[in-house]
Design a protein around this motif. Structure first.
Motif, PDB file in Angstrom:
ATOM      1  N   ILE A 133       2.468   6.653  -1.946  1.00  8.52           N
ATOM      2  CA  ILE A 133       1.093   6.588  -2.444  1.00  8.52           C
ATOM      3  C   ILE A 133       0.241   5.935  -1.370  1.00  8.52           C
ATOM      4  O   ILE A 133       0.556   4.850  -0.885  1.00  8.52           O
ATOM      5  N   THR A 134      -0.858   6.617  -1.050  1.00 15.37           N
ATOM      6  CA  THR A 134      -1.788   6.045  -0.071  1.00 15.37           C
ATOM      7  C   THR A 134      -3.160   5.917  -0.710  1.00 15.37           C
ATOM      8  O   THR A 134      -3.453   6.552  -1.728  1.00 15.37           O
ATOM      9  N   TRP A 135      -3.999   5.128  -0.113  1.00  8.97           N
ATOM     10  CA  TRP A 135      -5.353   4.914  -0.619  1.00  8.97           C
ATOM     11  C   TRP A 135      -6.375   5.701   0.194  1.00  8.97           C
ATOM     12  O   TRP A 135      -7.540   5.379   0.199  1.00  8.97           O
ATOM     13  N   GLU A 136      -5.948   6.722   0.851  1.00  9.98           N
ATOM     14  CA  GLU A 136      -6.864   7.541   1.635  1.00  9.98           C
ATOM     15  C   GLU A 136      -7.594   8.493   0.689  1.00  9.98           C
ATOM     16  O   GLU A 136      -6.974   9.294   0.005  1.00  9.98           O
TER      17      GLU A 136
END
Length: 88
Positions: free
Chosen positions: A13-16
């Motif tokens: 999971i990334t916050w991009e």
């Protein structure tokens, strides 16, 4: 850290967040604010009209009272006319 399992897919999971998603959320927020301001203006205008309609002009109040008095007088006259004649 857990050892990587070759049979398990690697998921991260990334916050991009793409810029178009941010722009979409901001434009919706601006549109909602603009809509709410328009609704508030219409509500204030309707409240002002309702306040004007609730006040009774003094001349109309006097006419209403005079009509009520005339109606009471007419009721008394009709009651006297409906009484059987006395003393004749």
């Amino acid at each position: 850290m857990l050892p990587e399992d070759p049979g398990r897919p690697h998921f991260r999971i990334t916050w991009e967040i793409p810029i178009w998603v941010v722009a979409g959320f901001l434009s919706q927020a601006v549109a909602i604010g603009w809509w709410a301001a328009g609704v508030d203006g219409r509500v204030k205008a309707l409240e002002a009209r309702a306040d004007q309609m609730n006040t009774v002009p003094p001349a109309l109040a006097r006419l209403d009272e005079r009509t009520r008095q005339l109606s009471d007088s007419l009721t008394r006259i009709e009651a006297r006319l409906d009484q059987p004649e006395r003393g004749r």
